[in-house]
Design a protein around this motif. Structure first.
Motif, PDB file in Angstrom:
ATOM      1  N   CYS A 601       0.723  -1.172   0.066  1.00  0.00           N
ATOM      2  CA  CYS A 601      -0.157   0.066  -0.211  1.00  0.00           C
ATOM      3  C   CYS A 601       0.871   1.426   0.000  1.00  0.00           C
ATOM      4  CB  CYS A 601      -0.958  -0.043   1.196  1.00  0.00           C
ATOM      5  SG  CYS A 601      -1.905   1.517   1.364  1.00  0.00           S
ATOM      6  N   VAL A 622      -4.244  -1.828  -2.523  1.00  0.00           N
ATOM      7  CA  VAL A 622      -4.767  -0.965  -1.328  1.00  0.00           C
ATOM      8  C   VAL A 622      -5.829  -1.513  -0.719  1.00  0.00           C
ATOM      9  CG1 VAL A 622      -5.521   1.333  -0.471  1.00  0.00           C
ATOM     10  CG2 VAL A 622      -3.675   1.312  -2.236  1.00  0.00           C
ATOM     11  N   ASP A 626      -6.360  -0.770   4.946  1.00  0.00           N
ATOM     12  CA  ASP A 626      -5.603   0.460   4.853  1.00  0.00           C
ATOM     13  C   ASP A 626      -6.203   1.768   4.646  1.00  0.00           C
ATOM     14  OD1 ASP A 626      -3.255  -1.116   4.577  1.00  0.00           O
ATOM     15  OD2 ASP A 626      -3.463  -1.520   2.432  1.00  0.00           O
TER      16      ASP A 626
END
Length: 636
Positions: A601, A622, A626
């Motif tokens: 990420c 992602v 996150d």
């Protein structure tokens, strides 16, 4: 010699033409630089516009005040509405066009556009100047230098060079530099951009053989007629369609496949000659044989190139095999036993630039005032290019016209507002590892992004920008009012069972036991406004209000009634996502220091530098956890 403009557009393809028209129509003094004024908006591959999701993009371009729909309608030789057996969210218009007349209609359009000049030349170098910024030293695009020594300066530059940047043509083992067959490649321009830090890579595409129709046995093929209903792309009724012509279908066979396989050793795709990746959803015939070895036949579609030419396009037979292999294989089909061709199919490799280095406005994050649109961003297709060109032209004109060149409000379409918005968001957020092609499946809000409602979504926005003109705006307001009248009538009109039950049974639906409103009948799958108007005279009066687009308006009203629940539910989902779109995160974090995020990420966020939390959520790698971390940090 030196020239000065507000906006320069480099390349006269579909992206370049729309960009130039959009910029000029918004009042920016614009120069279109193209290598050949006689090949404006050349249809390098199939002379057709639209298709699944692509047709929606053309309708959106038209609703924004663009030109592709109008030019297509004026030069169409066959129109079809695809996917009509499915729901209206995926109905997609498609038109076969006269290639030559398409070019000259576009040329006429450009010639009649105020604020637009055309300069026939080849861009050789991007001109830049050093500037200071909060992120450190940067460069700003200020113009281009051409191979003939002209220097053209502007506040903004749009690159729409298609397949010409270091283009390399392949037929068998033969390789020739070129941007299209018989046209030169642009050999230095890529390097004048990449030396400033912009990343480039290579892609491949191809096109099929062109056939002389006098050598074809059409009795050995199946005819494919177009629509009888007078559909068109543009919401503006300009008329002028050409004579409608049929297409034909035919299948390959085992003998064809045997000849094609004999040439695979000399195929640039399989002998290591071509290293770049081609379009997954438009594969060459040799790729089909390798990928589907057990298939006994593959469908081909023979399509006319125009109403006054013998040249025909063989859709489905894209190839870069040696020319003798291509022709010998085709002659194994009965319809092509006496085949004559104008030219064989070929492949082309070309440079493109990493689209994740662009903002949603299509301006480069690295070179200020440089915009890019079309195949240079890694897409494939006329429609995808034209959609990007429209947006690049709008934003370049806005930036060139702003009092402060660095402070302007870009025009950006969100994913629930247009397929163009989905396209650009996918490019700048996810990047590409193969030529990008739009499909309805790429849009999570496709019930909102129908081909029938592009004007409802975009025309008022475009009118406020100054791109859509008053006649387009007035027509939309008239259409909007008529749609509402039809809907209100259906919601208020009471149905008496004893007066229409026999007619309902004749239409194949059950009779009514109790009274209801007309909208309840419209919502039945067997019924529609057309057949109901035959048994309800007052409805027929409402539908037949003087207007030259009655069918289009009735269809739009009916879809809004039948799918009201689905449309409202999807709007609610989109509104929830807009909350994340409103959370700006660019510049708030040093992602490298955020240990609460996964390593992948952090790497992706550092590379993409998303503008909003919603864009961050769409980046591959992602995760939802996150996003939650970022939400908590934003709260702090």
């Amino acid at each position: 010699m030196k020239f000065n403009y507000d906006v320069i557009v480099i390349g006269g393809g579909h992206a370049g033409c729309e960009a130039a028209c959009a910029s000029a129509n918004m009042g920016a003094k614009t120069c279109l630089v193209t290598m050949d004024m006689n090949k404006i908006a050349q249809m390098s591959c199939n002379p057709a516009v639209g298709g699944i999701a692509k047709g929606q993009i053309v309708r959106e371009i038209d609703a924004l005040g663009g030109q592709m729909g109008l030019v297509t309608d004026a030069t169409s030789i066959q129109f079809r509405m695809l996917n009509v057996g499915k729901g209206p969210a995926v109905w997609s218009p498609r038109a076969q066009c006269d290639r030559g007349k398409f070019i000259w209609q576009w040329r006429k359009t450009l010639d009649e556009t105020k604020n637009l000049d055309i300069w026939q030349d080849q861009a050789d170098e991007l001109l830049v100047e050093d500037i200071a910024s909060s992120d450190g030293p940067k460069v700003r695009a200020i113009g281009v230098k051409t191979i003939w020594g002209a220097e053209i300066y502007a506040k903004c530059v749009i690159v729409t060079a298609g397949t010409f940047l270091n283009g390399l043509l392949h037929i068998g083992r033969k390789m020739i530099a070129g941007g299209r067959i018989a046209e030169p490649a642009v050999e230095h321009f890529t390097e004048s951009i990449t030396k400033h830090g912009v990343t480039s890579a290579r892609m491949k595409t191809g096109t099929p053989v062109r056939i002389d129709k006098r050598s074809i046995h059409f009795d050995e093929m199946e005819i494919q007629p177009g629509e009888t209903r007078p559909y068109q792309f543009s919401y503006m009724d300009k008329g002028g369609a050409l004579k409608q012509l049929p297409c034909w279908t035919v299948n390959t066979n085992a003998e064809v496949h045997e000849v094609l396989r004999s040439g695979l050793a000399d195929s640039p795709l399989y002998n290591g000659q071509i290293q770049s990746i081609g379009p997954r959803y438009c594969p060459s015939i040799e790729t089909k044989l390798v990928t589907f070895p057990d298939r006994e036949k593959h469908p081909l579609f023979l399509e006319p190139e125009g109403e006054d030419t013998n040249e025909m396009y063989l859709n489905g037979f894209s190839s870069s095999l040696p020319m003798d292999v291509q022709i010998e294989a085709l002659k194994k089909m009965p319809a092509f036993r006496d085949l004559k061709v104008y030219r064989p199919g070929y492949a082309i490799e070309y440079d493109f630039f990493d689209p994740t280095q662009l903002c949603h406005s299509l301006e480069s994050k690295i070179i200020e005032n440089l915009f890019m649109a079309g195949q240079v961003n890694g897409t494939t297709g006329y429609e995808e290019a034209a959609g990007q060109g429209t947006m690049a032209g709008i934003n370049a004109a806005l930036k060139a016209g702003s009092e402060s060149n660095t402070m302007y409000e870009p025009f950006i379409l969100h994913r629930d507002e247009a397929y163009i918005g989905v396209l650009i968001d996918d490019l700048v957020t996810k990047g590409v590892d193969e030529p990008y092609r739009m499909f309805t499946s790429r849009a999570e809000y496709r019930i909102l992004l129908r081909q029938d409602d592009a004007d409802a979504r975009l025309t008022e926005k475009a009118y406020k920008l100054g791109l859509a003109k008053r006649d387009r705006y007035d027509w939309w307001m008239e259409k909007k009012q008529h749609i509402e009248e039809i809907k209100n009538f259906c919601q208020d009109f009471a149905i008496k069972p004893k007066l229409i039950n026999s007619a309902l049974e004749a239409l194949g639906t059950t009779a009514l036991q109790y009274g209801c409103k007309l909208v309840d009948l419209v919502n039945r799958p067997q019924l529609n406004l057309t057949n109901l108007s035959e048994i309800i005279p007052r409805l027929k009066e409402v539908l037949n209000r003087p207007n030259n687009r009655k069918e289009e308006i009735a269809e739009a009203a009916e879809i809004r009634m039948k799918y009201k629940g689905y449309i409202e539910r999807e709007k609610m989902v989109a509104e929830k996502m807009h909350r994340l779109e409103n959370i700006k995160i660019k510049g708030h974090f040093n992602y490298e220091e955020l240990q609460g995020l996964s390593t992948e990420c952090r790497q992706k966020l550092m590379k993409i530098q998303p503008e909003t939390l919603a864009q961050a959520s769409r980046i591959p790698g992602v995760s939802p956890s996150d996003i939650n971390v970022l939400l908590i940090l934003m709260g702090r």
